[in-house]
Design an enzyme around this catalytic site. Structure first.
Site, PDB file in Angstrom:
ATOM      1  N   SER A 122      -0.411  16.134   8.878  1.00 52.15           N
ATOM      2  CA  SER A 122      -1.103  15.055   8.183  1.00 52.15           C
ATOM      3  C   SER A 122      -1.514  15.454   6.771  1.00 52.15           C
ATOM      4  O   SER A 122      -1.944  16.585   6.526  1.00 52.15           O
ATOM      5  CB  SER A 122      -2.344  14.639   8.969  1.00 52.15           C
ATOM      6  N   TYR A 144       0.000  11.263   1.586  1.00 52.06           N
ATOM      7  CA  TYR A 144      -0.664  10.100   0.998  1.00 52.06           C
ATOM      8  C   TYR A 144      -0.698  10.393  -0.497  1.00 52.06           C
ATOM      9  O   TYR A 144      -1.589  11.101  -0.979  1.00 52.06           O
ATOM     10  CB  TYR A 144      -2.086   9.959   1.533  1.00 52.06           C
ATOM     11  N   THR A 170       3.932   8.001   3.600  1.00 49.89           N
ATOM     12  CA  THR A 170       3.270   6.917   4.314  1.00 49.89           C
ATOM     13  C   THR A 170       3.008   5.771   3.349  1.00 49.89           C
ATOM     14  O   THR A 170       2.402   5.975   2.292  1.00 49.89           O
ATOM     15  CB  THR A 170       1.953   7.409   4.941  1.00 49.89           C
ATOM     16  N   LYS A 269       7.391   6.303   6.293  1.00 50.04           N
ATOM     17  CA  LYS A 269       6.611   5.958   7.487  1.00 50.04           C
ATOM     18  C   LYS A 269       5.725   4.744   7.204  1.00 50.04           C
ATOM     19  O   LYS A 269       5.039   4.692   6.191  1.00 50.04           O
ATOM     20  CB  LYS A 269       5.749   7.141   7.913  1.00 50.04           C
ATOM     21  N   HIS A 293       0.506   2.370  12.016  1.00 51.89           N
ATOM     22  CA  HIS A 293      -0.550   3.361  11.783  1.00 51.89           C
ATOM     23  C   HIS A 293      -1.475   3.476  12.994  1.00 51.89           C
ATOM     24  O   HIS A 293      -2.679   3.700  12.858  1.00 51.89           O
ATOM     25  CB  HIS A 293      -1.366   2.992  10.534  1.00 51.89           C
TER      26      HIS A 293
END
Length: 406
Positions: A122, A144, A170, A269, A293
């Site tokens: 992540s 991100y 993402t 994603k 998500h």
């Protein structure tokens, strides 16, 4: 390249011996984690409609098994991007994993390497990405990306220099969702020490001592380590909100910018329509992950399983169509593969397993799902995952259909 798994589960701690299914990890984690932390992991946005639909979608399909088929040579190995994995599933990115489990991202990376499955780190990790790729060179990094182009490209360069071969962008977080469940459970970003949090920690000493205090003593106050090139804010800092603020300026032009800069494998994603899947394909994505998500963004977004057949048809096998969202059973995985998915990712079950059992817990979770798939393949009458087909499923109940072409 082949990732090996000998089929032998790791020796599980005594407390895991009654864990027979992935859902059992959630029950145990609810007792182990403070309410705010458990609520952060388990909760979603607003009414949790998308969270619930992720599970409901699987119940609308039943199997049509074949009889008298020799299934003695079955194998669930799956090739993805030139690597043959031991099973058709991997670990999805889960933010703040090191708050739920001691050195959570590192535990997930090590367990993934030992079990033979991919792991997506992540971008909101509390452990430096360089440590994770050193422990598992096959790990993927989920980004991100910052809103400013110079910081965006600097982060991409940092990920490349660290040695990651796969970047997962993402794209479903232009603004922060309305996660009122976090507020109700006492969780906030930045974290705020409250009497409620203190009490929850007092009555859960295994987490307080084994995860939180152990982290503080050995590694200091956790920071968001991978939001940019420089070290990010501490989890108690007021700057956290600004650091992970709106990204509403991001567009397909930024996708092109990153694609040009990033020389490795590039995956998108958060795709939920066939149109966006086609755009990603045409602009150079190496794969897409269908995802809402985990129900954490736009509440009411359909389950990725509902749009999977349309997206798989649109892509036509040119790039892998992967999926996450609500997977808990081997039967769930097989249904998604039958509907056109190349690979499946699970998040919450693995972080629950890490929280209560560390690396052995994650390996135990892998073994449970691996064994379920093996057993279900035999009962379904197939030897390889390539034999799965939509004809092996029948719709059991009709509901409001998601218009995948909208």
């Amino acid at each position: 390249m082949s990732v090996k798994y000998d089929g032998t589960p790791a020796t599980a701690p005594r407390r895991l011996r009654n864990i027979l299914a992935l859902d059992d990890f959630e029950v145990a984690a609810r007792r182990h984690l403070p309410r705010p932390v458990f609520g952060y992991v388990s909760g979603a946005a607003e009414t949790n409609a998308s969270l619930h639909d992720n599970r409901a979608a699987f119940a609308e399909f039943g199997f049509l098994p074949r009889a008298l088929i020799d299934v003695s040579k079955r194998s669930q190995k799956r090739e993805l991007f030139g690597t043959t994995y031991a099973a058709p599933f991997g670990i999805a990115p889960v933010g703040l994993s090191a708050l739920s489990a001691y050195r959570g991202d590192l535990v997930l990376a090590q367990a993934a390497a030992a079990s033979g499955m991919p792991m997506i780190m992540s971008g909101t990790s509390l452990i430096r990405l360089e440590e994770i790729v050193a422990a598992n060179p096959q790990a993927w990094f989920q980004a991100y990306v910052p809103g400013e182009e110079r910081w965006m490209l600097a982060l991409v360069d940092r990920v490349a220099q660290a040695g990651f071969g796969t970047l997962v962008l993402t794209v479903d977080t232009p603004v922060m969702a309305n996660r009122e469940n976090n507020i109700r459970n006492g969780f906030s970003t930045p974290m705020r020490p409250t009497p409620r949090l203190f009490w929850d920690g007092m009555v859960r000493p295994r987490w307080s001592i084994g995860t939180f205090l152990r982290t503080i003593v050995r590694h200091g106050m956790p920071h968001f380590e991978n939001a940019s090139v420089e070290r990010g804010s501490a989890i108690l800092s007021r700057n956290v909100v600004r650091q992970f603020g709106p990204k509403d300026r991001l567009s397909w032009d930024h996708f092109d910018l990153i694609r040009k800069r990033w020389k490795g494998r590039f995956i998108v994603k958060g795709i939920m329509t066939r149109e966006d899947a086609r755009i990603a394909l045409d602009r150079g994505a190496d794969g897409v992950i269908l995802s809402n998500h985990g129900g954490r963004q736009l509440d009411g977004t359909a389950s990725p399983l509902r749009v999977l057949p349309a997206v798989a048809e649109e892509i036509g096998g040119r790039i892998p169509v992967m999926i996450d969202g609500g997977f808990r059973r081997g039967t769930d995985v097989l249904k998604a593969l039958a509907l056109g998915a190349s690979f499946v990712f699970l998040g919450r079950p693995f972080i629950y397993a890490a929280a209560i059992g560390g690396e052995p817990g994650v390996r135990h979770a892998f073994s449970i799902l691996h064994d379920e798939i093996d057993r279900n393949m035999a009962l379904l009458g197939i030897n390889t995952l390539d034999e799965l087909h939509p004809r092996m499923l029948i719709r059991l109940a009709r509901s409001a259909e998601t218009d995948a072409s909208a």
